[in-house]
Design a protein around this motif. Structure first.
Motif, PDB file in Angstrom:
ATOM      1  N   ASP A  89       0.840  -1.197   0.000  1.00 49.87           N
ATOM      2  CA  ASP A  89       0.000   0.000   0.000  1.00 49.87           C
ATOM      3  C   ASP A  89       0.879   1.253   0.000  1.00 49.87           C
ATOM      4  OD1 ASP A  89      -2.791   1.294   0.651  1.00 49.87           O
ATOM      5  OD2 ASP A  89      -1.378   2.150   2.110  1.00 49.87           O
ATOM      6  N   ALA A  90       0.428   2.321  -0.673  1.00 53.45           N
ATOM      7  CA  ALA A  90       1.219   3.543  -0.818  1.00 53.45           C
ATOM      8  C   ALA A  90       1.549   4.174   0.533  1.00 53.45           C
ATOM      9  CB  ALA A  90       0.471   4.551  -1.701  1.00 53.45           C
ATOM     10  N   GLU A  91       0.595   4.152   1.469  1.00 54.62           N
ATOM     11  CA  GLU A  91       0.853   4.754   2.782  1.00 54.62           C
ATOM     12  C   GLU A  91       1.907   3.956   3.547  1.00 54.62           C
ATOM     13  OE1 GLU A  91      -1.546   6.318   6.797  1.00 54.62           O
ATOM     14  OE2 GLU A  91      -2.657   5.430   5.106  1.00 54.62           O
ATOM     15  N   ILE A  92       1.880   2.650   3.390  1.00 56.77           N
ATOM     16  CA  ILE A  92       2.886   1.813   4.047  1.00 56.77           C
ATOM     17  C   ILE A  92       4.264   2.046   3.420  1.00 56.77           C
ATOM     18  CG2 ILE A  92       3.664  -0.581   4.307  1.00 56.77           C
ATOM     19  CD1 ILE A  92       0.806  -1.343   4.904  1.00 56.77           C
ATOM     20  N   VAL A  93       4.302   2.176   2.096  1.00 55.31           N
ATOM     21  CA  VAL A  93       5.575   2.465   1.424  1.00 55.31           C
ATOM     22  C   VAL A  93       6.142   3.789   1.927  1.00 55.31           C
ATOM     23  CG1 VAL A  93       6.644   3.052  -0.789  1.00 55.31           C
ATOM     24  CG2 VAL A  93       5.069   1.112  -0.639  1.00 55.31           C
ATOM     25  N   GLU A  94       5.272   4.781   2.049  1.00 53.50           N
ATOM     26  CA  GLU A  94       5.722   6.091   2.530  1.00 53.50           C
ATOM     27  C   GLU A  94       6.265   5.993   3.962  1.00 53.50           C
ATOM     28  OE1 GLU A  94       3.975  10.644   3.249  1.00 53.50           O
ATOM     29  OE2 GLU A  94       2.638   9.021   2.617  1.00 53.50           O
ATOM     30  N   PHE A  95       5.552   5.251   4.801  1.00 52.67           N
ATOM     31  CA  PHE A  95       5.971   5.082   6.195  1.00 52.67           C
ATOM     32  C   PHE A  95       7.329   4.368   6.279  1.00 52.67           C
ATOM     33  CE2 PHE A  95       5.650   2.094   9.942  1.00 52.67           C
ATOM     34  CZ  PHE A  95       6.061   3.031  10.881  1.00 52.67           C
ATOM     35  N   VAL A  96       7.474   3.274   5.529  1.00 45.88           N
ATOM     36  CA  VAL A  96       8.723   2.515   5.562  1.00 45.88           C
ATOM     37  C   VAL A  96       9.869   3.339   4.977  1.00 45.88           C
ATOM     38  CG1 VAL A  96       9.897   0.425   4.790  1.00 45.88           C
ATOM     39  CG2 VAL A  96       7.482   0.324   5.414  1.00 45.88           C
ATOM     40  N   ALA A  97       9.597   4.080   3.894  1.00 41.10           N
ATOM     41  CA  ALA A  97      10.636   4.916   3.279  1.00 41.10           C
ATOM     42  C   ALA A  97      11.119   5.988   4.249  1.00 41.10           C
ATOM     43  CB  ALA A  97      10.108   5.556   1.991  1.00 41.10           C
ATOM     44  N   ASP A  98      10.193   6.567   4.999  1.00 40.50           N
ATOM     45  CA  ASP A  98      10.578   7.560   6.013  1.00 40.50           C
ATOM     46  C   ASP A  98      11.498   6.942   7.058  1.00 40.50           C
ATOM     47  OD1 ASP A  98       9.227   9.679   4.892  1.00 40.50           O
ATOM     48  OD2 ASP A  98       7.402   9.390   6.076  1.00 40.50           O
ATOM     49  N   LYS A  99      11.189   5.709   7.457  1.00 43.04           N
ATOM     50  CA  LYS A  99      12.022   5.028   8.451  1.00 43.04           C
ATOM     51  C   LYS A  99      13.417   4.727   7.885  1.00 43.04           C
ATOM     52  CE  LYS A  99       9.555   4.497  12.207  1.00 43.04           C
ATOM     53  NZ  LYS A  99      10.001   5.050  13.500  1.00 43.04           N
ATOM     54  N   LEU A 100      13.472   4.280   6.642  1.00 42.81           N
ATOM     55  CA  LEU A 100      14.767   4.005   6.018  1.00 42.81           C
ATOM     56  C   LEU A 100      15.590   5.286   5.903  1.00 42.81           C
ATOM     57  CD1 LEU A 100      13.548   1.544   3.251  1.00 42.81           C
ATOM     58  CD2 LEU A 100      15.234   0.989   5.019  1.00 42.81           C
ATOM     59  N   TYR A 101      14.925   6.360   5.529  1.00 43.12           N
ATOM     60  CA  TYR A 101      15.602   7.660   5.394  1.00 43.12           C
ATOM     61  C   TYR A 101      16.188   8.112   6.729  1.00 43.12           C
ATOM     62  CZ  TYR A 101      15.945  12.772   4.937  1.00 43.12           C
ATOM     63  OH  TYR A 101      16.375  14.073   4.961  1.00 43.12           O
ATOM     64  N   ALA A 102      15.404   7.942   7.806  1.00 42.61           N
ATOM     65  CA  ALA A 102      15.807   8.493   9.102  1.00 42.61           C
ATOM     66  C   ALA A 102      16.743   7.594   9.887  1.00 42.61           C
ATOM     67  CB  ALA A 102      14.553   8.792   9.938  1.00 42.61           C
ATOM     68  N   THR A 103      16.639   6.271   9.692  1.00 42.71           N
ATOM     69  CA  THR A 103      17.342   5.366  10.611  1.00 42.71           C
ATOM     70  C   THR A 103      18.414   4.504   9.949  1.00 42.71           C
ATOM     71  OG1 THR A 103      15.659   3.628  10.341  1.00 42.71           O
ATOM     72  CG2 THR A 103      15.318   5.233  12.106  1.00 42.71           C
ATOM     73  N   PHE A 104      18.604   4.626   8.633  1.00 43.42           N
ATOM     74  CA  PHE A 104      19.636   3.811   7.999  1.00 43.42           C
ATOM     75  C   PHE A 104      21.019   4.015   8.623  1.00 43.42           C
ATOM     76  CE2 PHE A 104      23.028   3.331   4.840  1.00 43.42           C
ATOM     77  CZ  PHE A 104      22.918   1.972   4.572  1.00 43.42           C
ATOM     78  N   PRO A 105      21.466   5.263   8.885  1.00 41.54           N
ATOM     79  CA  PRO A 105      22.805   5.430   9.484  1.00 41.54           C
ATOM     80  C   PRO A 105      22.953   4.697  10.811  1.00 41.54           C
ATOM     81  CG  PRO A 105      21.986   7.518   8.667  1.00 41.54           C
ATOM     82  CD  PRO A 105      20.835   6.560   8.608  1.00 41.54           C
ATOM     83  N   LYS A 106      21.926   4.789  11.658  1.00 42.35           N
ATOM     84  CA  LYS A 106      21.995   4.127  12.961  1.00 42.35           C
ATOM     85  C   LYS A 106      22.054   2.606  12.783  1.00 42.35           C
ATOM     86  CE  LYS A 106      19.697   3.934  17.454  1.00 42.35           C
ATOM     87  NZ  LYS A 106      18.576   4.456  18.273  1.00 42.35           N
TER      88      LYS A 106
END
Length: 681
Positions: free
Chosen positions: A197-214
């Motif tokens: 679902d598009a909203e789930i993709v957006e949510f997961v993408a936000d998490k990848l963007y914010a937490t990948f370095p950690k």
């Protein structure tokens, strides 16, 4: 996403990961004595500490050299270097970090809430299955046709954070856009026969963007803990690339480069990487777990609340050298866990660190809280200012249907209470936290009879909490729980010693001052901690004076005792500097005028009102600079930095010694009708 774009995206991730990896190795190797010892690095610490390596580099070469030159050269070298792809350990590490994030998202309450709202069938299962396949999929992406010169999107700001020894700065590194992560996720899901679902993709993408370095940092530590010899060899190669760039920028000599070159073997790099977490525990009292616990209470996927500029300035200033205070945050966590709503009051004497704790709390909550800092020197002392600030943040953050604030929104607490009710219904099980500092600085003269300070509501909706601070004085407050910081002297002393030790490690000047007096560092730390009486404002002033050379003629025994003692010593120095009593009185009149302003003010305005020459007024401001807040405007505005200094100046014996009449100053203010500067807002 076409194959070539997907391959380019992979290269950009790997390139960013490479810079992150070498940045963390270098910053920790040169900044932390414990890491140096663990890695077998020869020589003592250098004066960098939490300051980024870029700041040190920029200060040690020609002023004309832009700080982002290193960023440009590093990203260009890495983006055009096909050897980045030679070592599968690096590629695997990035894939494992992505898989780790997908597994965490699959377990999140937010994902479940989206699925339930949209009646979606088991998206957590789909994400968990993708997480298992990520490392393999990541390795298999074809990169033969990729454009290796593709920009890695590492800005100067990002590179500064990468090379910072501060793990929290590193965790804020991004380097890749949310849209890129969303495209990758859609392509990845399609390759596995899944549709998200598009909203789930957006949510997961936000998490990848914010937490990948950690997540990537965690993978690095795990790999290093297992030996990680191949991975360490790759890091060593990147480390040598970084050294070449630094040498090309003019750092052939000097202590910084020597420290970097001392990290000479893959084994040492592994030791540095595996020590990252222990360094945070030893030096920062491990606030990582605190941060994780606090983040569970708020919706970190929601946008940050729109904090006013002055709040951001205070947060940046007061958290710059923050250390410890874990026991305070643990008490706040316990309060949020055990109470359905309510008021938590942090109470302590001036200078002990209330504002710094509140500012750090905002960061630990990832700015997902309503924030207000009262400040006499900034003129933020009115209930209407708080109400306007708080209501505006709530309306914008929760998209409430109010095009503008009603006319009566700031006359009392009724409109705020209405908004709290509306927001409470939108929280979805999360909590709304207010962080409000310095209630003791609020002007109560315009409050209605019997009202609470700032018109704080007596009754709060469920899941609404106020974390507030004040001095130990009586104020009209709703029913609340008090946390008396002054009762935790042992815990505060431990934090004070950590703070002194960290500042000493980061300052060659302080170390030189200690050595000249034939002291051991432990002696210095213990003595200064005892003199401070656990007052961080005292430490800020005294350590800065030692660092800048102002105390070159003062020995350890003669350092001032407690904050009041520090003010008195500085006062005596100013008195000795100006023998002419009339000239001294005229000069001191300027600083007393500044204590009366209700907003920051420029040198020219002060000179105009004091009827003194602007050059003389600027000299006064320079004499007292460490007690003043100086804005970044041109020309700058000035205000008193801390209320404790204002209270010292208004002490009866100090006023008499100054020869300044506060009554005459107040009369002059009234007679000249300077309401804009000194009157109510």
């Amino acid at each position: 996403m076409p194959l070539i774009d997907l391959a380019n995206f992979k290269i950009r991730v790997i390139g960013c990961s490479a810079v992150m990896a070498v940045g963390q190795v270098i910053s920790n190797a040169i900044a932390n004595p414990a890491t140096q010892a663990a890695a077998g690095i020869i020589g003592g610490p250098i004066a960098l500490g939490g300051v980024s390596i870029l700041a040190a580099i920029a200060g040690s070469i020609a002023e004309t050299m832009a700080a982002d030159e290193l960023a440009n050269r590093m990203t260009e070298r890495l983006s055009k270097n096909p050897r980045i792809l030679d070592n599968h350990d690096l590629i695997k590490a990035a894939g494992e970090a992505i898989g780790y994030i997908l597994r965490e998202v699959a377990k999140s309450d937010r994902l479940i809430a989206i699925a339930e709202t949209k009646n979606l069938p088991y998206p957590e299962t789909a994400l968990s299955q993708l997480a298992e396949k990520t490392p393999e999929y990541w390795l298999d992406i074809n990169t033969n046709t990729a454009d290796l010169s593709r920009d890695l999107n590492i800005s100067e700001d990002q590179l500064t954070r990468i090379f910072s020894a501060d793990a929290e700065e590193f965790d804020r590194v991004t380097g890749l856009a949310t849209a890129d992560w969303a495209s990758f996720l859609n392509e990845f899901a399609a390759s596995e026969g899944k549709s998200l679902d598009a909203e789930i993709v957006e949510f997961v993408a936000d998490k990848l963007y914010a937490t990948f370095p950690k997540a990537y940092r965690e993978v690095l530590k795990l790999d290093a803990a297992k030996g990680g010899e191949k991975f360490a060899a790759m890091l060593l190669n990147l480390h040598q690339i970084a050294l070449a760039e630094l040498k090309d920028l003019g750092l052939q000599n000097g202590e910084i480069l020597q420290k970097l070159e001392a990290v000479a073997t893959g084994q040492q790099i592994c030791q540095v990487m595996v020590k990252l977490e222990s360094i945070e525990i030893g030096i920062r009292s491990d606030l990582g777990q605190i941060k994780t616990s606090l983040e569970r209470f708020v919706d970190t996927s929601a946008p940050r609340l729109p904090l006013p500029y002055e709040c951001e300035t205070i947060i940046q200033d007061r958290t710059q050298d923050f250390i410890g205070r874990r026991f305070v945050f643990e008490a706040i966590i316990e309060f949020l866990q055990k109470n359905p709503k309510g008021y938590f009051v942090l109470e302590a004497d001036p200078g002990v660190g209330k504002t710094s704790i509140m500012a750090k709390l905002v960061l630990l909550l990832k700015r997902r809280c309503v924030v207000h800092f009262n400040s006499q020197s900034q003129g933020t002392v009115k209930a209407k200012q708080f109400l306007e600030n708080a209501c505006t943040q709530l309306i914008q953050a929760f998209k409430l249907d109010y095009p503008k604030l009603p006319d009566n929104a700031t006359t009392d607490g009724n409109f705020l209470s209405r908004l709290l009710g509306e927001v409470s219904a939108k929280l979805g099980g999360k909590k709304l936290v207010f962080v409000v500092d310095a209630l003791d600085e609020v002007d109560l003269s315009d409050h209605g009879r019997g009202s609470n300070v700032l018109y704080l509501p007596d009754a709060l909706p469920d899941n609404v909490y106020f974390i507030v601070s004040k001095r130990p004085e009586s104020l009209p407050l709703p029913n609340h729980q008090v946390f008396d910081l002054m009762q935790y002297s042992a815990e505060s002393l431990a934090d004070v010693k950590l703070y002194i030790d960290k500042r000493t490690s980061n300052s060659a000047s302080i170390q030189s001052w200690i050595n000249r007096q034939n002291l051991q560092r432990e002696q210095f730390v213990a003595a200064v901690a005892q003199k401070s009486q656990n007052n961080f404002m005292y430490l800020r002033y005294v350590l800065n004076d030692i660092d800048s050379g102002k105390y070159s003629d003062v020995n350890l025994q003669d350092l001032p005792r407690e904050l009041e003692g520090y003010y008195e010593k500085h006062w005596a120095r100013m008195e000795m500097a100006v023998r002419d009593k009339e000239l001294r009185r005229r000069k001191l009149k300027v600083i007393y005028l500044l204590t009366k302003t209700r907003k920051p003010v420029s040198c020219d305005i002060l000179a105009d009102f004091a009827e003194e020459d602007a050059l003389d007024v600027q000299e006064v401001l320079d004499d007292w600079e460490q007690f003043l807040r100086r804005s970044s405007d041109t020309p700058p505005d000035y205000s008193i930095y801390h209320a404790s200094f204002q209270r010292f100046l208004h002490r009866k014996d100090v006023v008499q010694k100054a020869g300044v009449s506060l009554r005459d100053i107040e009369t002059a203010i009234s007679d000249n009708l300077w309401e804009d500067l000194y009157g109510d807002e």
